[in-house]
Design an enzyme around this catalytic site. Structure first.
Site, PDB file in Angstrom:
ATOM      1  N   GLU A  14      -7.501 -19.790  44.092  1.00  0.00           N
ATOM      2  CA  GLU A  14      -6.274 -18.960  44.245  1.00  0.00           C
ATOM      3  C   GLU A  14      -6.478 -17.713  45.058  1.00  0.00           C
ATOM      4  O   GLU A  14      -7.392 -16.939  44.783  1.00  0.00           O
ATOM      5  CB  GLU A  14      -5.635 -18.850  43.156  1.00  0.00           C
ATOM      6  CG  GLU A  14      -4.417 -18.171  43.051  1.00  0.00           C
ATOM      7  CD  GLU A  14      -3.795 -17.631  41.678  1.00  0.00           C
ATOM      8  OE1 GLU A  14      -2.851 -17.639  41.662  1.00  0.00           O
ATOM      9  OE2 GLU A  14      -4.906 -17.628  40.737  1.00  0.00           O
ATOM     10  N   LYS A  82       3.794 -21.425  43.875  1.00  0.00           N
ATOM     11  CA  LYS A  82       3.493 -21.390  42.486  1.00  0.00           C
ATOM     12  C   LYS A  82       4.697 -21.251  41.675  1.00  0.00           C
ATOM     13  O   LYS A  82       5.645 -20.310  41.862  1.00  0.00           O
ATOM     14  CB  LYS A  82       2.498 -20.184  42.434  1.00  0.00           C
ATOM     15  CG  LYS A  82       1.979 -20.313  40.954  1.00  0.00           C
ATOM     16  CD  LYS A  82       0.989 -19.104  40.680  1.00  0.00           C
ATOM     17  CE  LYS A  82       0.253 -18.872  39.466  1.00  0.00           C
ATOM     18  NZ  LYS A  82      -0.732 -17.554  39.286  1.00  0.00           N
ATOM     19  N   CYS A 116      -3.264 -22.292  39.184  1.00  0.00           N
ATOM     20  CA  CYS A 116      -3.802 -21.387  38.174  1.00  0.00           C
ATOM     21  C   CYS A 116      -2.809 -21.435  36.869  1.00  0.00           C
ATOM     22  O   CYS A 116      -2.982 -22.200  35.947  1.00  0.00           O
ATOM     23  CB  CYS A 116      -3.853 -20.013  38.574  1.00  0.00           C
ATOM     24  SG  CYS A 116      -4.831 -18.853  37.504  1.00  0.00           S
TER      25      CYS A 116
END
Length: 229
Positions: A14, A82, A116
């Site tokens: 990331e 995300k 994540c």
């Protein structure tokens, strides 16, 4: 990269070019001006591979934590924004969350892209009639203090969805955390197929067999009994 390339897909952590940036002003780049994205495209095309990794992107005054999948074999650039922003670290104060899943097709695999903190939310990644895939890629900045969760949840997501998981985590330090890596490739039954050592800059590879996944799903039909969303 130099010399011969013996892998088809490379996964980076990331925000691999900057580290985890919660205050992106002055750091996030527009796509057309992003040197890191240009590098990904150049390498993917030159070596006829795919490269996956997230970057802090500025788009019309809005910041995104954007996970790119650059397919150099077919000249396609896909991305996923995300969805679960890390509010504990104030990521949500400056970034706009994505609202759509992204599944890319590469070398016969259907691959779900996630980032994540998404790892903690199983409903978002749940295999479904409208979300069918063979593999999940997670890119992360996952700190040492929560490493146990990283180990458990990556394997849980593989098992519950009968899918391969490729989980890429950073190493090193920033002003908030220490990161110990332990990236891994995980089988649909939760077995670690390959993994990186702790606290060491390294890479790992494994040849995934799509047919073995198809056969396992056909033999042990867990997904047929899943809760429908």
């Amino acid at each position: 990269m130099s010399g011969s390339i013996d892998s088809d897909l490379f996964v980076l952590p990331e925000m691999w070019s900057t580290g985890f940036v919660t205050e992106p002003k002055g750091i996030a780049k527009e796509e057309l001006k992003c040197n890191a994205l240009s590098w990904m495209k150049e390498m993917a095309i030159n070596y006829q591979i795919a490269i996956c990794g997230s970057l802090a992107i500025s788009e019309n005054g809005i910041y995104r934590n954007r996970l790119y999948f650059v397919d150099g074999k077919n000249g396609i650039v896909s991305y996923y924004d995300k969805h679960h922003l890390f509010s504990y670290g104030h990521e949500d104060l400056n970034y706009e969350p994505g609202g759509e899943h992204t599944i890319v097709e590469y070398m016969g695999f259907h691959i779900l892209l996630l980032t994540c903190y998404d790892l903690r939310f199983p409903i978002w990644s749940r295999y479904a009639e409208d979300l069918k895939y063979d593999m999940i890629i997670y890119v992360a900045n996952w700190p040492e203090s929560r490493q146990n969760a990283w180990q458990i949840l990556t394997r849980a997501r593989a098992i519950e969805n009968q899918a391969f998981v490729v989980a890429c985590n950073r190493i090193g330090d920033d002003k908030y955390c220490h990161y110990r890596g332990q990236s891994a490739i995980i089988s649909p039954i939760g077995k670690t197929l390959a993994s990186c050592p702790s606290n060491e800059e390294s890479s790992v590879s494994f040849i995934l067999n799509l047919e073995s996944l198809v056969q396992q799903r056909a033999k042990f039909k867990v997904l047929a009994d899943r809760d429908k969303r």
